[in-house]
Structures are given as C-alpha cells and as structure tokens.
Design a protein around this motif. Structure first.
Motif, PDB file in Angstrom:
ATOM      1  N   VAL A   1       6.774 -43.155  -9.338  1.00  0.00           N
ATOM      2  CA  VAL A   1       5.440 -42.902  -8.830  1.00  0.00           C
ATOM      3  C   VAL A   1       5.598 -42.286  -7.430  1.00  0.00           C
ATOM      4  O   VAL A   1       6.453 -42.710  -6.650  1.00  0.00           O
TER       5      VAL A   1
ATOM      6  N   CYS B   1      -1.119 -37.515  -6.601  1.00  0.00           N
ATOM      7  CA  CYS B   1      -0.227 -38.580  -7.043  1.00  0.00           C
ATOM      8  C   CYS B   1       0.237 -38.313  -8.478  1.00  0.00           C
ATOM      9  O   CYS B   1      -0.531 -37.885  -9.341  1.00  0.00           O
TER      10      CYS B   1
ATOM     11  N   ARG C   1      -1.356 -46.923  -7.593  1.00  0.00           N
ATOM     12  CA  ARG C   1      -1.431 -45.529  -7.150  1.00  0.00           C
ATOM     13  C   ARG C   1      -2.058 -45.440  -5.754  1.00  0.00           C
ATOM     14  O   ARG C   1      -1.590 -44.705  -4.889  1.00  0.00           O
TER      15      ARG C   1
END
Length: 521
Positions: A133, A106, A164
């Motif tokens: 993101v 990520c 996340r």
C-alpha cells in the motif's frame, strides 16, 4: 499544489469523505503521539512515522522514496529488502510506486501474485512483496515521491478505508516534515552566506585604504575604519564620542545638515560634496564627502572621505601660475590677450609632467597625453601670412582650453603643436575630449578657409601605490607617434597609441559634438 492540512489529501476513487472520518481511534492516538513526542533529529522523526505505520498496518517494511524523472531514490526505510537500502537508486519503472506517481493517488494490493496484471509488472521480479500500500508524497506544493508499506505475505482482506487514510495522512505529515527540514536548511545556508558576506564586508571595511565611517541620521559616528582615523589624526575612541559637526568647518555644515535631514525624511539617499575637516592640530583637511543611506529603518549612513587636500593645493598652484602667465607681457608679434600667451611654457610642462606621473601613481589615477596639430598650418601661413596663420592656432587653443579642466595642463611646442596633460582621465575620456575639439575646429568660422586637426593620444593607468612610474619622454614620444599615425592615415582624425582604445576612434559620420567627458569642468 497540495494544501497544508491533512484534510486535503487526495483520496482514491470510491472513498468519499474526509480522511480523518475513516481513521480509527488507535490511528488518531498514534498520529497525536507522533506530533507531540520530540525527536532528537529529523531522521529519527521520519523513522518514527515509518515505525508507527508498520505497527498500525501490520507490515514489515516501510520506504520513503523520492521520484525524479525516471529515477527513484530511497530517502528513509524500515526493514528494506536487499538492494533497496537508504541512499540507493533504481529505475522508477521497477517499483510499485510508479503506479502511485502516475495516478497521483493511493494504490493498494492485498495479494500481488494472485493478480494477473500485477504479476506482469517489472517490480514483481525486483520487490519481494505480496501485499503493498502506498500514497503520493507532496512536498513544497508538488508530487515528489511516495510513502509505501510492504510485506512478504499476502493479506486476508483488502486494505480498509481507514488503512488507506492512515497511509495518506502519514505521507502528508512526512511531506510537511520535509518542507520544514528544507526550510531550516535554506535558512542555515542563508545565514552562512550572510555570515560570510559580513566577514568579507568587515574585512573590506577594515582594510580599505579609502577612509570610511558609519554614522546615524544626526551625524554621530558609530564606527570607522583605520584609514579614517589616520586621515584625521584621531583615535577611534575620540571619534565615537564626537559627531560630524564637531570636526567640520562651520560653513560646510549648513548643506550637510540639510542633507542629513533630507535623508532622515527619506527625500534623498545619497549626498556628495567637497567638505573641510579640522584635524587634531587645527589643520584643514579637504575631502570629497559622500554619504549613502544603507539602512533607512535603523538610520545607518555610510560616509566615505576621499582626501583631496593634495588636489586642492595642486589646483591652487596651477591657478596662481596661470594668473602669472595671463599678466605677463605678450610675446613679440602677438596681440595682447592672445590665448597662446596664456598657455604654460613647454619647459615648465615637462617638469610638471614628472610630478603628475608621480601623483597619478600614488592615487592609481589614469593620465593621458594629448598632442594636437592643425593640418597644413605651414601652407595656410604661406598663403595668408604670419598673422592670419596664427588665428587658427589661437582658436583651436581656445577650444582645447575650454574643453579641458582646470587641473589639466596645456602648452604650445616649438613646432606649433599643442600639448595637454589630461589628469585623472582614462583612454575613453581622452578620446571623447579629442573628438570634441576636432569637430569644433572643423566648424570654425571667420578664418580665411576651413581647417582640420589631427590628434595623437597615449595613456598611463597605474595600480594604486605602484613603484613603477612611467617615463616622461616615453609618454610624450608615444603621443607624438600617435599623432604621426593620424597624419599618415589622412589627417583630420584621432589616434590612441597603447593601450588600445575602448571606443571607436573615427567618428566621421557625426554631425554634432560628442558629450563632454564626465567630470570635466
């Protein structure tokens, strides 16, 4: 490879623990709703995941992309920026996702323009995002793309561990959705292929000129093609109410029952044997019965029935004719029982050749003509006398007769050459037979001196049911020309004239006989 559960999604460094440990209750409720709410299509289901991610993250744009080599393709999107529509492609290096692919983890940026290293990235001039993101997308066990969310405004705070984890969990869910969709597509494709294969098999089965039928392990007919019904002169309804035993000669059923029993226990899967059927009007129908197990669990056997009635009648006629030849008085100057006296007269062979050509055309079977000459036979006779000169010819005739089958026809011509009609024999089979005879003749003992032979061959291989028959005189002339070619090139060799042979003609280095052609008696 990526495990199938969400719990194994890779987490960024510094974020220890289980992804679900970081998910907020509203995240969990949203994910549960996505899994429980039915969607009308795969595309709509993917879009629902992207919408949910945008809503929970407070982002305006969501993109599901496929990365292959250096290219990035947009598979699905919500509010994509200009130039990044669904189906579009761009270089991977011009996307923020290149970092996600490189790290297989990520990646998040709360304020892109405020970060000096990100301003230097090629994506900064191509993508209007200030916050971003993304998580890697795993499909079928490998990293195939990314799920990313972006917005034109920066965020006040860094992306939290929960956010996340949400992106990673959504990426995992979408990867599984893609796997399911691809599995469905493969299944549909395989079913379509099976359907086409079945239709093709059905067409071949129904229109095949070879009589075929399906039966179970007990010999009960379950299905048959029209050719099988025509062979027996019976309607399909009649046959489906009967079994193999009901229409077979009792003597032939003994071995057939044993074969069916062995197929049922799995000891054998194929069976081939001459078989006799009783037609509607009591007539005997000779077939070559071939059984093959095509589904052992369902107990399905494919039976094929080659009609050999004509061949059996033909062989019986030849046997009768040979018996007449063997019992006739020997020709003047020859000893009783001479092999040459047992050969068919050349005049009769000529007549029979027309019949064999027609029969070959009806069944699409090959036919070859062989003419053999003992090399320098005249010199041999002048040197050792007429009686001694006949011995090589007699012994070569015996070799040729033993090498050929019962259905082949042999004669001696006026020039003391031997001629044979090789039925159901192609070029390679004829050449093998000729080479066997040539080698055996060279190894004969008991003669005044060694001999050799030259052999000329030609062939006729028609398509089934052809209307164009070969000319008898042309066939014999081609074989004669092939013999002359062998003699011109030094004798003691085999030559095949048109069509081209399918194996080398000279085998001078062989010290043993080649194997007998397949199917010879």
């Amino acid at each position: 490879m990526m495990p199938s559960s969400f719990s194994a999604v890779p987490l960024p460094s510094g974020n220890a623990g289980h992804p679900h440990d970081s998910l907020l209750p509203e995240h969990l409720q949203a994910l549960l709703a996505l899994s429980l709410t039915p969607e009308p299509s795969h595309e709509r289901h993917v879009e629902a995941h992207l919408d949910a991610g945008c809503r929970l993250l407070g982002m305006t744009t969501a993109i599901l992309g496929h990365a292959e080599s250096s290219r990035y393709e947009i598979m699905a999107a919500v509010n994509p920026p200009a130039g990044r529509e669904v189906g579009g492609e761009c270089p991977l290096e011009e996307t923020w996702c290149s970092s996600v692919i490189a790290q297989a983890a990520c990646v998040a940026h709360r304020h892109i323009s405020a970060e000096e290293d990100t301003r230097a990235h090629a994506a900064y001039s191509c993508m209007p995002f200030e916050s971003y993101v993304a998580a890697p997308l795993w499909s079928e066990g490998r990293l195939t793309g990314t799920l990313c969310f972006g917005d034109e405004t920066p965020r006040q705070q860094d992306f939290t561990a929960s956010e996340r984890a949400l992106v990673e969990t959504l990426a995992t869910a979408l990867g599984q959705l893609l796997d399911v969709q691809r599995a469905k597509e493969r299944t549909r494709s395989e079913l379509d292929n099976l359907r086409l294969a079945y239709q093709k098999m059905e067409g071949l089965f129904s229109h095949c000129s070879l009589p075929m039928a399906l039966m179970d392990f007990h010999g009960h007919w379950t299905r048959m093609n029209p050719a099988f019904s025509r062979l027996l002169g019976m309607e399909p309804k009649e046959l489906t109410c009967s079994a193999l035993e009901d229409i077979s000669h009792p003597q032939d059923m003994l071995t057939c029952r044993q074969a069916l029993s062995a197929m049922r226990t799995g000891d054998i899967s194929e069976y081939r044997q001459p078989h006799r059927y009783l037609g509607r009007h009591g007539q005997m129908i000779d077939v070559m019965l071939e059984l093959k197990v095509i589904d052992s669990r369902a107990g399905i056997i494919l039976s094929q029935h080659e009609d050999i009635s004509e061949r059996r009648a033909h062989e019986a006629s030849l046997t009768k004719l040979r018996h007449q030849l063997e019992t006739r008085s020997p020709a003047a100057g020859r000893l009783p029982g001479s092999t040459l006296d047992k050969l068919m007269p050349f005049e009769l062979i000529e007549q029979q050749l027309d019949n064999e050509i027609a029969r070959s055309a009806r069944h699409g079977q090959p036919l070859c003509i062989l003419i053999l000459s003992v090399d320098d036979l005249e010199d041999y006779t002048r040197e050792y006398g007429h009686v001694a000169g006949e011995r090589p010819l007699q012994q070569v005739a015996s070799i040729l007769r033993n090498a050929s089958r019962k259905s082949d026809l042999l004669c001696m011509r006026e020039d003391n050459s031997l001629m044979a009609i090789l039925t159901s024999t192609d070029a390679s089979g004829a050449i093998i037979l000729a080479e066997r005879v040539r080698h055996a003749a060279a190894e004969l003992s008991g003669l005044d001196r060694p001999i050799t032979c030259s052999v000329g061959l030609t062939g006729y291989h028609p398509a089934p049911d052809t209307m164009r028959l070969a000319n008898r005189l042309e066939l014999m002339d081609r074989a004669q020309q092939a013999l002359k070619k062998a003699q011109r090139q030094g004798c003691n060799r085999v030559r095949f004239l048109d069509p081209d042979p399918v194996m080398p003609l000279d085998a001078g280095t062989l010290t043993t006989l080649p194997p007998k052609p397949a199917g010879t008696d």
